[in-house]
Design a protein around this motif. Sequence first.
Motif, short mmCIF file in Angstrom:
data_model
loop_
_atom_site.label_atom_id
_atom_site.label_comp_id
_atom_site.label_asym_id
_atom_site.label_seq_id
_atom_site.Cartn_x
_atom_site.Cartn_y
_atom_site.Cartn_z
N LYS A 75 0.85 -1.28 -0.02
CA LYS A 75 0.03 -0.03 -0.25
C LYS A 75 0.97 1.15 -0.07
O LYS A 75 2.01 1.17 -0.02
CB LYS A 75 -0.97 0.00 0.99
CG LYS A 75 -1.90 -1.38 1.24
CD LYS A 75 -2.87 -1.07 0.25
CE LYS A 75 -4.17 -2.03 0.38
NZ LYS A 75 -5.08 -1.96 -0.70
N THR A 76 0.37 2.45 0.17
CA THR A 76 0.96 3.90 0.33
C THR A 76 1.21 4.02 1.82
O THR A 76 0.78 3.19 2.45
CB THR A 76 0.14 4.71 -0.27
OG1 THR A 76 -1.05 4.94 0.53
CG2 THR A 76 -0.39 4.63 -1.61
N ARG A 77 2.25 4.84 1.87
CA ARG A 77 2.66 5.26 3.29
C ARG A 77 1.43 5.81 4.06
O ARG A 77 1.27 5.49 5.47
CB ARG A 77 3.55 6.34 3.41
CG ARG A 77 3.83 6.93 4.54
CD ARG A 77 5.07 8.13 4.55
NE ARG A 77 4.96 8.86 5.75
CZ ARG A 77 6.28 9.13 6.48
NH1 ARG A 77 7.40 8.99 6.01
NH2 ARG A 77 6.20 10.09 7.60
N ASP A 78 0.51 6.52 3.31
CA ASP A 78 -0.65 7.32 4.02
C ASP A 78 -1.70 6.14 4.55
O ASP A 78 -2.31 6.13 5.40
CB ASP A 78 -1.24 8.19 3.20
CG ASP A 78 -0.65 9.53 3.04
OD1 ASP A 78 0.38 9.70 3.88
OD2 ASP A 78 -0.85 10.38 1.80
N TYR A 79 -1.70 5.07 3.54
CA TYR A 79 -2.72 4.11 3.82
C TYR A 79 -2.22 3.12 5.26
O TYR A 79 -2.93 3.16 6.11
CB TYR A 79 -2.75 3.08 2.69
CG TYR A 79 -3.60 1.83 3.12
CD1 TYR A 79 -5.06 2.04 2.66
CD2 TYR A 79 -3.23 0.72 3.64
CE1 TYR A 79 -5.84 0.61 2.95
CE2 TYR A 79 -4.00 -0.35 3.89
CZ TYR A 79 -5.27 -0.21 3.47
OH TYR A 79 -6.38 -1.33 3.83
N VAL A 80 -0.97 3.03 5.21
CA VAL A 80 -0.33 2.23 6.59
C VAL A 80 -0.64 3.14 7.74
O VAL A 80 -1.00 2.57 8.73
CB VAL A 80 0.96 1.97 6.23
CG1 VAL A 80 1.64 1.14 7.42
CG2 VAL A 80 1.24 0.91 5.03
N LEU A 81 -0.30 4.48 7.51
CA LEU A 81 -0.21 5.28 8.76
C LEU A 81 -1.93 5.35 9.22
O LEU A 81 -2.36 6.00 10.34
CB LEU A 81 0.26 6.51 8.45
CG LEU A 81 1.51 6.63 8.23
CD1 LEU A 81 2.30 7.94 7.94
CD2 LEU A 81 2.18 6.09 9.64
N GLY A 82 -2.95 4.99 8.31
CA GLY A 82 -4.23 5.44 8.46
C GLY A 82 -4.96 4.17 9.21
O GLY A 82 -5.86 4.42 9.80
N ARG A 83 -4.18 3.30 9.53
CA ARG A 83 -4.60 1.95 9.99
C ARG A 83 -4.40 2.20 11.57
O ARG A 83 -3.60 2.46 12.29
CB ARG A 83 -3.68 0.57 9.85
CG ARG A 83 -4.09 0.31 8.38
CD ARG A 83 -3.40 -1.08 8.13
NE ARG A 83 -2.01 -1.05 8.24
CZ ARG A 83 -0.99 -1.73 7.31
NH1 ARG A 83 -1.56 -2.49 6.28
NH2 ARG A 83 0.33 -1.66 7.66
N ILE A 84 -5.57 1.95 12.27
CA ILE A 84 -5.64 2.14 14.03
C ILE A 84 -5.37 0.77 14.38
O ILE A 84 -5.98 -0.18 14.12
CB ILE A 84 -7.20 2.68 14.21
CG1 ILE A 84 -7.45 3.97 13.66
CG2 ILE A 84 -7.14 2.86 15.75
CD1 ILE A 84 -6.51 5.06 13.83
#
Length: 389
Positions: free
Chosen positions: A34-43
Amino acid sequence: MRTQVAIIGGGPSGLLLSQLLHRKGIDTVVLERKTRDYVLGRIRAGILETGFVNLMREAGVADRMDKECFVHDGTVISHGDTQFTIDFKDLTDTSVVVYGQTEVTRDLYDAREAMDGTVIFNAENVQIHGADSDTPHVTYTTDGVEHRIDCDFVAGCDGFHGVSRQTIPLTVRREYEKLYPFGWLGILSETPPVHEELIYSCSSRGFALCSMRNENLSRYYIQCSLSDSPEDWSDDAFWQELKRRIPSEYADKLVTGPSIEKSIAPLRSFVTEPMRWGRLFLCGDAAHIVPPTGAKGLNTAASDIHYLYNGLILHYLDGDDTGIDTYSEKALARIWKAERFSWWMTNLLHRFPDQSEFDLKMQAADIAFLRDNRAAQTVLAQNYVGLPY
C-alpha cells in the motif's frame, strides 16, 4: 536490484528490522503493498512492552516516544462493580507504555527517510523465489512493470494475508488456530480517558476495555457478535452499552463524544510452524495472531524482530549462523507463551455463548482468586509487561 535482506511488509515490524539492520551497516529493501498514508491510517494497539521500547531506542527512533508516551504501572480488572488493580511496578519492577502503533510507524518511516532507506510502496504481485536455495530473489510489479530484487535473506513481515507464509509449502508448515465466537467493537474518540490506567471489565453483558492514546484521545472496546457491523452501532448506543459494562464509578464520569473511527475486529489465536524455511523468515502476523486481550500482537512481532535481527548480526558481522539457525525455535518458544496468556485473558474476561452456570461460577472464582492472591497477580503482571527475550 541487489540487497542483503529483502523485507516484505512496510508495517512497524518490517520497518523496525530495516532500521536496526541499517544502523549496523546491513543493506535492506522494504516492499509495501500500500501507500505510506494508507499504512499510517490503520488504527492499531498501542501498549508497548519494555523489550519493544528498548528495540526502538536501539534503532534510534525513541525520542518522540520517550517524550509523549504514557507510562503505565498497572491495570484495573473489574467483575461487575468489584474492581482491583494489578500493580506491575510493585509486582515486577517494570512498566508498560502507551504509544500508538500509528505513531511508532510514523517515527520509523521518518527515520528510514532520514537515512535514505529504500522503501518501495505500491509493490504488487510480490513473489518470493528460491527461498530454499542459496540464491533467493523477490519479484514485484509497480505501474505494471515487473522488478527483481536479489538478496541473501527474505524477512516476511507482511501480515496474516501476505505472501510470505503461503510461500512455505503445505508439506512443511503446520498451522494451529482457534476462532473465538465474538469480536471487539472499538471506537476512537477525542475525549479524555476515563481513568489513568487501562480497565479490563468482565460483566454479565460481556467484556469491555477502556484504553487511551493520549490525554485527549481515548480508545474503547466492547465485546460484540460476529454478525454485527459498525453501522449497527450508533455512537450513543455504544456509549450506553459501555457504561453498562464498566463499574459505576467510571460509568458516571465517562466523557463521551463523536467517534472518529469505529470498527469490529474478530478474535483468533493462530500459529504457524516453522517460522523459517531456508532463507525465508516469518515475523509478526505472518506467523502468528493473538487475541487483543493482553496487548501482545505488536509485542510478539517485536520479539521476532529481536531474534532475527540478532541472528543476522551474528551472520554478517561474525560469520556465525547460530542465531538464524535457531530463530524459529527461539521465536516460537516465546510466541506460544504469549498465545497462552492471551488465550487465558480472553477466557477470563469474556462471555461465551455456550457457558453454563457452572462455567460462569468458575470464571468468577478465577477472577476472585486473582484478586486475592499476590502470586497469581505476579504471573499476570510478568506476562503483561513482557516475558524476557
